[in-house]
Design a protein around this motif. Structure first.
Motif, PDB file in Angstrom:
ATOM      1  N   PHE A  59      34.568  44.038  26.174  1.00 30.14           N
ATOM      2  CA  PHE A  59      33.863  45.115  26.865  1.00 30.14           C
ATOM      3  C   PHE A  59      32.379  44.790  26.854  1.00 30.14           C
ATOM      4  O   PHE A  59      31.840  44.386  25.824  1.00 30.14           O
ATOM      5  CB  PHE A  59      34.103  46.464  26.163  1.00 30.14           C
ATOM      6  CG  PHE A  59      33.604  47.644  26.948  1.00 30.14           C
ATOM      7  CD1 PHE A  59      34.446  48.316  27.825  1.00 30.14           C
ATOM      8  CD2 PHE A  59      32.299  48.077  26.820  1.00 30.14           C
ATOM      9  CE1 PHE A  59      33.992  49.403  28.557  1.00 30.14           C
ATOM     10  CE2 PHE A  59      31.832  49.158  27.553  1.00 30.14           C
ATOM     11  CZ  PHE A  59      32.682  49.832  28.420  1.00 30.14           C
TER      12      PHE A  59
ATOM     13  N   ILE B 281      33.968  50.185  38.109  1.00 32.58           N
ATOM     14  CA  ILE B 281      34.743  50.718  36.982  1.00 32.58           C
ATOM     15  C   ILE B 281      33.915  51.829  36.342  1.00 32.58           C
ATOM     16  O   ILE B 281      32.778  51.610  35.941  1.00 32.58           O
ATOM     17  CB  ILE B 281      35.061  49.608  35.964  1.00 32.58           C
ATOM     18  CG1 ILE B 281      35.778  48.446  36.665  1.00 32.58           C
ATOM     19  CG2 ILE B 281      35.924  50.155  34.826  1.00 32.58           C
ATOM     20  CD1 ILE B 281      35.923  47.202  35.809  1.00 32.58           C
TER      21      ILE B 281
ATOM     22  N   SER C  31      39.090  51.160  32.317  1.00 34.61           N
ATOM     23  CA  SER C  31      38.866  49.909  31.584  1.00 34.61           C
ATOM     24  C   SER C  31      40.138  49.467  30.876  1.00 34.61           C
ATOM     25  O   SER C  31      40.515  48.286  30.900  1.00 34.61           O
ATOM     26  CB  SER C  31      37.741  50.096  30.558  1.00 34.61           C
ATOM     27  OG  SER C  31      36.532  50.457  31.193  1.00 34.61           O
TER      28      SER C  31
ATOM     29  N   VAL D  34      36.263  43.652  30.409  1.00 36.15           N
ATOM     30  CA  VAL D  34      35.818  44.635  31.385  1.00 36.15           C
ATOM     31  C   VAL D  34      34.309  44.808  31.234  1.00 36.15           C
ATOM     32  O   VAL D  34      33.792  44.914  30.117  1.00 36.15           O
ATOM     33  CB  VAL D  34      36.514  45.991  31.178  1.00 36.15           C
ATOM     34  CG1 VAL D  34      35.903  47.056  32.075  1.00 36.15           C
ATOM     35  CG2 VAL D  34      38.002  45.863  31.452  1.00 36.15           C
TER      36      VAL D  34
ATOM     37  N   LEU E  82      31.167  47.222  32.564  1.00 33.49           N
ATOM     38  CA  LEU E  82      30.704  48.413  33.261  1.00 33.49           C
ATOM     39  C   LEU E  82      29.217  48.290  33.558  1.00 33.49           C
ATOM     40  O   LEU E  82      28.457  47.805  32.715  1.00 33.49           O
ATOM     41  CB  LEU E  82      30.945  49.669  32.428  1.00 33.49           C
ATOM     42  CG  LEU E  82      32.254  50.424  32.692  1.00 33.49           C
ATOM     43  CD1 LEU E  82      33.442  49.565  32.278  1.00 33.49           C
ATOM     44  CD2 LEU E  82      32.276  51.753  31.944  1.00 33.49           C
TER      45      LEU E  82
END
Length: 336
Positions: free
Chosen positions: A9, A210, A216, A226, A228
């Motif tokens: 992330f 997203i 996610s 992922v 963002l």
């Protein structure tokens, strides 16, 4: 945690947004998320004010420097400098569609020159022990995304690219503004999924449109990471749940009021060093989005942080306004 696991992330590199104040703030919300700098062009890394362009706090780790450029020799110098500054990763921008980027022959226009991108990656890999990663689009203009993305991916991976981030929409360099390129070209997540299916042993992350941790988690069923962008910036409170939900951490999610208090202290230090409170406050406007009193919070930060002598106490007054709104709501419910 491995270097690549931290890519699970991340918050996207965003020009004029993800500066060091933003990153310090985000780090208080999530310990595990990989944070990125704004894009810095290689020439600026080499010749510019490095403290202003490259400086960061130790608390910001893990942190990656995103570089823009297309000349391998300059990228080598920039990579060596970034390594010396203590970054955890170097990312090459092959996705930004701005006019300034196109005129400098880097960013999304490099989707049309995969061999050159590979040369750049290979040169940087030879200059640093840090992971060298690439962030790209699925294609530009009239390119076929099936062919264009595969060709770029194969070239940069052969050159040693460690992680490939894909913004799952085309960039239209001819006809759309940079702002329009963030929204108008349709998203094609399946194209990124197909790339991962074809290259199961390659760490591939997805970016673009997203907005939630739920989304996610769904993407992570198909790809490795992922990223963002605007959602993490405009609704930063969602980052407070990332460590538990995305990384499985056992730590308790941070209390937002305590985060604000720490940012007030941080702002006092920044002001004492010659900075301005609004340089920090602008990143925190959306922290209490959806919470009673959020509008007043934004008003206080926006109007008071620009005043002469403003410091971290602006945030504490904002917290007071939230407490007053909560108390008023509670009274209304009792009286009802």
């Amino acid at each position: 945690m491995t270097d690549y696991q931290r890519h699970r992330f991340s918050v996207a590199p965003m020009m004029d947004w993800t500066d060091r104040h933003c990153r310090f703030f985000h780090r208080l919300l999530t310990r595990e998320t990989l944070l990125y700098t704004e894009m810095v062009v290689a020439d600026a890394v080499i010749h510019g004010d490095r403290q202003r362009l490259l400086g960061f706090s130790d608390e910001e780790h893990p942190i990656a420097l995103q570089i823009g450029g297309s000349e391998p020799d300059k990228l080598v110098q920039a990579a060596e400098i970034a390594t010396g500054w203590g970054y955890d990763e170097i990312n090459l921008n092959v996705g930004c569609p701005s006019d300034r980027v196109q005129s400098g022959r880097f960013g999304a226009c490099l989707m049309q020159e995969p061999d050159l991108v590979a040369d750049c990656v290979r040169a940087m890999k030879g200059a640093t022990d840090l992971p060298v990663t690439v962030k790209c689009r699925i294609g530009v203009d009239d390119q076929d995304p099936e062919e264009a993305l595969d060709r770029l991916a194969d070239k940069v991976l052969e050159a040693g690219c460690d992680v490939l981030w894909v913004h799952a929409r085309k960039a239209w360099l001819d006809g759309l503004s940079p702002k329009e390129n963030r929204d108008i070209p349709p998203l094609d997540y399946d194209r990124v999924y197909r790339l991962k299916e074809r290259l199961p042993d390659v760490w591939i992350g997805i970016n673009g449109g997203i907005e939630t941790l739920e989304a996610s988690e769904e993407h992570l069923r198909h790809v490795d990471g992922v990223m963002l962008g605007r959602a993490a910036y405009h609704s930063p409170a969602l980052l407070a749940d990332v460590d538990q939900r995305i990384y499985g951490a056992e730590t308790v999610s941070p209390v937002l009021n305590r985060v604000v208090e720490e940012m007030a202290t941080y702002t006092d230090r920044h002001v004492a060093q010659g900075g301005r409170a609004n340089q920090v406050a602008r990143h925190m406007l959306g922290l209490f989005q959806g919470v009673p009193g959020a509008r007043r919070w934004r008003q206080i930060l926006s109007s008071e942080s620009v005043l002469p002598g403003a410091d971290g106490s602006v945030f504490l007054r904002g917290l007071d306004s939230l407490a007053e709104a909560a108390e008023s709501l509670s009274r209304d419910r009792v009286s009802a």
